[in-house]
Design a protein around this motif. Structure first.
Motif, short mmCIF file in Angstrom:
data_model
loop_
_atom_site.label_atom_id
_atom_site.label_comp_id
_atom_site.label_asym_id
_atom_site.label_seq_id
_atom_site.Cartn_x
_atom_site.Cartn_y
_atom_site.Cartn_z
N VAL A 256 -1.35 -1.05 -4.16
CA VAL A 256 -2.59 -0.34 -3.88
C VAL A 256 -2.28 1.13 -3.61
O VAL A 256 -1.56 1.46 -2.66
CB VAL A 256 -3.33 -0.96 -2.67
N GLU B 219 -4.72 -0.99 -7.99
CA GLU B 219 -5.99 -0.59 -7.39
C GLU B 219 -5.82 0.80 -6.80
O GLU B 219 -4.75 1.15 -6.29
CB GLU B 219 -6.40 -1.58 -6.29
N TYR C 51 0.84 -1.19 0.00
CA TYR C 51 0.00 0.00 0.00
C TYR C 51 0.88 1.25 0.00
O TYR C 51 1.87 1.32 0.74
CB TYR C 51 -0.90 0.03 1.23
#
Length: 327
Positions: free
Chosen positions: A178, A195, A153
């Motif tokens: 992400v 994403e 992330y």
């Protein structure tokens, strides 16, 4: 010695000012070189430095700009002769010593990095402190040898550090990146984000000491509540690389993720890094210079700085902005 233009901030009592001024070149200080600055850039720290009570500048008046790149025009050091193209990031530049928003600047020789052959002054500043910080975080993450399909992330993903981190991770083969941002930054998918999620989607109504293990590593430029929410979601042996505080300088956690899952929180400092490490990192960035071709990069002049500063402080800035030392 001829005159030149610089962007200077000043604060006396409650009166704050910033803007372009005319300065005169000075005799070379011992242990310094003088650089004709071609490019600088703008980071969140620069925006704070150019703001009233920004908490960055240590003495006034001051020329901000924590990065610069250009050509040496005065030198007494054989290792850095006149004509050498160099860059400077961090140390006290633009904080305790006059910085990059100046057409000429004297800096200590010990701060200099020769611009790698694959780069020039402009492309070096496309990376700047943001790229340098991203590379430090990514290289530290690489040491963990996580599987390439691990969930990584990146917070503050639409900013300079975040977007460059995503692109570097993608170039190194990571397949599950992400991007966490409140902006509709679809352009991040072209950089390698698999994403894009808003912070509101991953901050639960109640942050528990331990949550479901879904995140392998975090490159965090935000801090604050978002980091507090993500740490409990790290997997066993997960790690977080902290390199920014756009969302606040504090976060809440407990010892449980550390003693039950063995997670690590690693600070990424770009200011006082050893010169040998700096050279290694810049060589790494130079080896991946082609990724700059896909980055969201805007070029402004010294006279355009006010607009960019306000956009950064308002959270409306995306990607990287480089500053050409013209007016």
């Amino acid at each position: 010695m001829s005159g030149f233009i610089a962007f200077e901030v000043n604060q006396e009592a409650h009166v704050f000012s910033r803007g372009l001024i005319k300065k005169e070149r000075q005799p070379l200080q011992e242990g310094f070189v003088e650089i004709r600055v071609a490019y600088s850039d703008i980071n969140y720290k620069d925006a704070l430095a150019a703001s009233k009570n920004g908490g960055v500048i240590r003495q006034y008046p001051m020329v901000p700009g924590i990065d610069l790149a250009g050509e040496i025009v005065q030198s007494a050091d054989e290792a850095f002769p006149v004509g050498e193209h160099v860059l400077v990031t961090g140390y006290g530049l633009g904080v305790s010593a006059p910085g990059g928003y100046s057409q000429y600047q004297q800096v200590p020789t010990k701060w200099l990095i020769k611009i790698p052959e694959a780069l020039d002054a402009k492309r070096a500043m496309m990376f700047g402190t943001a790229g340098f910080t991203a590379a430090l975080a990514v290289l530290a993450l690489e040491e963990k040898k996580y599987p390439k399909e691990a969930a990584i992330y990146v917070t503050g993903a639409s900013g300079g550090v975040g977007s460059l981190s995503i692109h570097l991770l993608h170039k190194l083969g990571y397949q599950n990146i992400v991007a966490v941002t409140r902006k509709k930054a679809e352009w991040l998918t072209a950089l390698g984000a698999t994403e894009i999620v808003a912070p509101s989607e991953i901050i639960p109504s109640t942050i528990k000491p331990l949550a479901r293990q879904t995140i392998t590593a975090i490159i965090d430029t935000v801090g604050g509540e978002l980091l507090s929410a993500l740490l409990p979601q790290l997997v066993y042996n997960g790690s977080a690389y902290l390199c920014g505080n756009a969302g606040g300088i504090t976060f809440e956690t407990t010892v449980l993720p550390f003693i039950l899952r063995g997670i690590q929180v690693i600070g990424i400092d770009s200011v006082a890094v050893d010169q040998a490490v700096r050279q290694t990192v810049w060589d790494f960035l130079a080896a991946h210079h082609e990724l700059l071709n896909q980055m969201k990069i805007r070029e402004v002049l010294l006279s355009d700085l006010d607009e960019t500063i306000e956009a950064l402080l308002a959270g409306e800035h995306e990607g990287r902005t480089i500053v050409k030392l013209d007016v």
